[in-house]
Scaffold this motif. Structure first.
Motif, PDB file in Angstrom:
ATOM      1  N   SER A 157       0.884  -0.625  -0.186  1.00  0.00           N
ATOM      2  CA  SER A 157      -0.088   0.259  -0.106  1.00  0.00           C
ATOM      3  C   SER A 157       0.751   1.386  -0.249  1.00  0.00           C
ATOM      4  O   SER A 157       0.286   2.002  -0.850  1.00  0.00           O
ATOM      5  N   ILE A 158       1.761   1.616   0.862  1.00  0.00           N
ATOM      6  CA  ILE A 158       2.870   1.830   0.508  1.00  0.00           C
ATOM      7  C   ILE A 158       3.314   3.033  -0.724  1.00  0.00           C
ATOM      8  O   ILE A 158       3.576   3.736  -0.636  1.00  0.00           O
ATOM      9  N   LEU A 159       4.542   1.269  -1.329  1.00  0.00           N
ATOM     10  CA  LEU A 159       4.708   1.922  -2.485  1.00  0.00           C
ATOM     11  C   LEU A 159       3.429   1.695  -3.895  1.00  0.00           C
ATOM     12  O   LEU A 159       3.572   3.070  -4.578  1.00  0.00           O
ATOM     13  N   VAL A 160       2.276   1.625  -3.223  1.00  0.00           N
ATOM     14  CA  VAL A 160       1.411   1.987  -4.072  1.00  0.00           C
ATOM     15  C   VAL A 160       1.364   3.591  -4.458  1.00  0.00           C
ATOM     16  O   VAL A 160       1.496   4.340  -4.546  1.00  0.00           O
ATOM     17  N   ARG A 161       1.276   4.488  -3.114  1.00  0.00           N
ATOM     18  CA  ARG A 161       1.055   5.308  -2.750  1.00  0.00           C
ATOM     19  C   ARG A 161       2.135   6.357  -3.055  1.00  0.00           C
ATOM     20  O   ARG A 161       2.172   7.308  -3.987  1.00  0.00           O
ATOM     21  N   TRP A 162       3.263   5.520  -2.440  1.00  0.00           N
ATOM     22  CA  TRP A 162       4.252   7.197  -3.103  1.00  0.00           C
ATOM     23  C   TRP A 162       4.859   6.341  -4.856  1.00  0.00           C
ATOM     24  O   TRP A 162       5.680   8.025  -4.920  1.00  0.00           O
ATOM     25  N   ALA A 163       4.788   5.380  -5.232  1.00  0.00           N
ATOM     26  CA  ALA A 163       4.690   5.477  -6.752  1.00  0.00           C
ATOM     27  C   ALA A 163       3.745   6.737  -7.416  1.00  0.00           C
ATOM     28  O   ALA A 163       4.602   6.895  -8.447  1.00  0.00           O
ATOM     29  N   ARG A 164       2.525   6.534  -7.236  1.00  0.00           N
ATOM     30  CA  ARG A 164       1.871   7.431  -7.745  1.00  0.00           C
ATOM     31  C   ARG A 164       1.813   8.701  -7.258  1.00  0.00           C
ATOM     32  O   ARG A 164       1.607   9.519  -8.400  1.00  0.00           O
ATOM     33  N   SER A 165       2.245   9.082  -5.991  1.00  0.00           N
ATOM     34  CA  SER A 165       3.080  10.392  -5.905  1.00  0.00           C
ATOM     35  C   SER A 165       4.644  10.567  -6.716  1.00  0.00           C
ATOM     36  O   SER A 165       4.111  11.941  -6.513  1.00  0.00           O
ATOM     37  N   LEU A 166       4.766   9.856  -7.666  1.00  0.00           N
ATOM     38  CA  LEU A 166       5.667  10.551  -8.154  1.00  0.00           C
ATOM     39  C   LEU A 166       4.621  10.218  -9.722  1.00  0.00           C
ATOM     40  O   LEU A 166       6.179  10.659 -10.553  1.00  0.00           O
ATOM     41  N   ASP A 167       4.170   9.799 -10.169  1.00  0.00           N
ATOM     42  CA  ASP A 167       3.431  10.022 -11.122  1.00  0.00           C
ATOM     43  C   ASP A 167       4.271   8.602 -12.525  1.00  0.00           C
ATOM     44  O   ASP A 167       3.961   8.972 -12.840  1.00  0.00           O
ATOM     45  N   ALA A 168       4.133   7.772 -11.435  1.00  0.00           N
ATOM     46  CA  ALA A 168       3.996   6.097 -12.663  1.00  0.00           C
ATOM     47  C   ALA A 168       3.022   5.546 -12.438  1.00  0.00           C
ATOM     48  O   ALA A 168       1.838   6.363 -11.710  1.00  0.00           O
ATOM     49  N   THR A 169       3.103   5.174 -13.572  1.00  0.00           N
ATOM     50  CA  THR A 169       2.135   4.356 -13.372  1.00  0.00           C
ATOM     51  C   THR A 169       2.292   2.233 -13.217  1.00  0.00           C
ATOM     52  O   THR A 169       3.437   2.073 -13.027  1.00  0.00           O
ATOM     53  N   VAL A 170       1.146   2.015 -12.025  1.00  0.00           N
ATOM     54  CA  VAL A 170       1.225   0.962 -11.055  1.00  0.00           C
ATOM     55  C   VAL A 170      -0.322   0.168 -11.515  1.00  0.00           C
ATOM     56  O   VAL A 170      -1.100   0.926 -11.717  1.00  0.00           O
ATOM     57  N   ILE A 171       0.972  -0.496 -11.802  1.00  0.00           N
ATOM     58  CA  ILE A 171      -0.330  -2.058 -11.824  1.00  0.00           C
ATOM     59  C   ILE A 171       0.405  -2.987 -10.530  1.00  0.00           C
ATOM     60  O   ILE A 171       1.543  -3.180 -10.137  1.00  0.00           O
ATOM     61  N   GLY A 172      -0.445  -3.697  -9.732  1.00  0.00           N
ATOM     62  CA  GLY A 172      -0.708  -4.132  -8.311  1.00  0.00           C
ATOM     63  C   GLY A 172      -1.658  -5.122  -8.666  1.00  0.00           C
ATOM     64  O   GLY A 172      -2.689  -6.124  -9.984  1.00  0.00           O
ATOM     65  N   THR A 173      -1.140  -6.730  -8.089  1.00  0.00           N
ATOM     66  CA  THR A 173      -1.735  -7.549  -7.585  1.00  0.00           C
ATOM     67  C   THR A 173      -2.577  -7.733  -6.497  1.00  0.00           C
ATOM     68  O   THR A 173      -1.611  -7.262  -5.643  1.00  0.00           O
ATOM     69  N   VAL A 174      -3.881  -8.309  -5.825  1.00  0.00           N
ATOM     70  CA  VAL A 174      -3.775  -9.007  -4.748  1.00  0.00           C
ATOM     71  C   VAL A 174      -4.931 -10.300  -4.966  1.00  0.00           C
ATOM     72  O   VAL A 174      -4.889 -10.728  -6.452  1.00  0.00           O
ATOM     73  N   GLY A 175      -5.233 -10.650  -4.264  1.00  0.00           N
ATOM     74  CA  GLY A 175      -5.423 -12.228  -3.506  1.00  0.00           C
ATOM     75  C   GLY A 175      -7.478 -12.248  -4.039  1.00  0.00           C
ATOM     76  O   GLY A 175      -7.958 -13.145  -4.109  1.00  0.00           O
ATOM     77  N   SER A 176      -8.020 -10.786  -3.430  1.00  0.00           N
ATOM     78  CA  SER A 176      -9.333 -11.072  -3.817  1.00  0.00           C
ATOM     79  C   SER A 176     -10.121  -8.885  -4.296  1.00  0.00           C
ATOM     80  O   SER A 176      -8.798  -8.494  -4.222  1.00  0.00           O
ATOM     81  N   ALA A 177     -11.119  -9.466  -4.355  1.00  0.00           N
ATOM     82  CA  ALA A 177     -11.876  -8.555  -5.097  1.00  0.00           C
ATOM     83  C   ALA A 177     -12.321  -7.480  -3.932  1.00  0.00           C
ATOM     84  O   ALA A 177     -12.034  -6.262  -3.988  1.00  0.00           O
TER      85      ALA A 177
END
Length: 324
Positions: A157-177
């Protein structure tokens, strides 16, 4: 005075934990602070220590790599802290599973009013790790395409938020809806849902067949090979854990044409005090802007076995705290 302390008798399962209720409390030594813990963070690193994957120098031992609380006493030679200061710390040396702890003052980070003890304990080490991964291991910036596994978890969750703050495009994997909904709320641009998903095919589809610039993999097992195959030529796969089990050997041919494979360690990197303080201050600054880990569960310090069982189950989204 006495402390509550959690001993790990030997490497193994959660039955190796032993709760000592009245451990003698010692005054801080030269250059040290005594911190009364208000919240203790847990990390998968703790599981590796408990199991002996990363063995302790001797047993019984005390594990735990981050906590936050109040300065209760100041040792000789310390001038930058006083009783009552709110502080947090993370990284080596481990030993946070106790109600109070004496640590070197240079390892303590003062907390701003906007950052609570629980937020700091849940997010400091993970934030330091994210800083290392996003700015040191690979320089993520605007336009970088990033793959983040376990995007609803504590570090994810921190990686997602921080990467987006840098204007990166984030593809995430998760185990459930349910976890996909959480990861989307953190800012993930695209989500691959389900343990049986074809990660490589989905990443290639989302990147017009090229692959991501960098993939962060804390899952381990056979997921690392999928991560490598999801990276573009001359991109980087970063392995940072093995929550799903040991990583089998990876044929060197999988790194063609020119892919890089990196295995950084936040504990090794921040053993250097200058690098530690750089990462810790960056993490606290990120917390002030809302780049934090969601708190998934809280347990009493004495219930450490239950906390480890939940951490290993993968049920919790976010960080698990121990409260003295």
């Amino acid at each position: 005075m006495t402390d509550q302390i959690i001993w790990l008798n030997a490497p193994g399962d959660v039955t190796q934990f032993h709760v000592e209720e009245h451990h003698p409390s010692e005054a801080p030594g030269n250059g040290e602070l005594k911190i009364r813990h208000q919240a203790i963070g847990t990390n998968f690193l703790d599981v590796y220590h408990r199991k002996g994957i990363y063995p302790m120098p001797s047993y019984p031992a005390v594990i735990g790599a981050e906590a936050a609380g109040i300065v209760e006493d100041v040792g000789p030679g310390v001038s930058l802290f006083q009783k009552g200061d709110r502080v947090a710390y993370g990284g080596p040396p481990v030993g946070a599973y106790r109600s109070t702890r004496n640590i070197a003052a240079e390892r303590a980070i003062k907390l701003p009013d906007a950052v609570s003890a629980k937020t700091a304990a849940s997010s400091l080490l993970k934030g330091m790790t994210a800083y290392m991964l996003l700015k040191k291991t690979y320089n993520v910036r605007a336009g970088t395409q990033v793959l983040i596994h376990a995007a609803a978890g504590g570090l994810g969750s921190i990686l997602v938020r921080w990467a987006r703050s840098l204007d990166a495009t984030v593809i995430g994997t998760v185990g459930s809806a349910e976890k996909a909904e959480l990861a989307a709320s953190y800012g993930a641009d695209h989500l691959i849902v389900g343990r049986g998903a074809d990660i490589v095919a989905d990443v290639k589809r989302l990147t017009n067949g090229l692959g991501v610039d960098v993939a962060y993999d804390g899952i381990g097992g056979d997921t690392l090979l999928k991560s490598i195959r999801s990276v573009r030529p001359f991109g980087m796969a970063v392995t940072i854990g093995q929550a799903a089990g040991a990583i089998p050997p990876v044929p060197v041919e999988e790194l063609r044409p020119g892919k890089a494979l990196c295995h950084p360690s936040i504990m090794a990197w921040c053993a250097d005090i200058g690098q530690y303080r750089e990462a810790a201050l960056a993490a606290v600054g990120a917390m002030e802007t809302g780049i934090v880990s969601q708190i998934g569960a809280e347990y009493r310090l004495a219930d450490v076995a239950k906390a480890h069982e939940e951490m290993e189950s993968g049920r919790s989204a976010g960080s698990i705290l121990l409260i003295p």
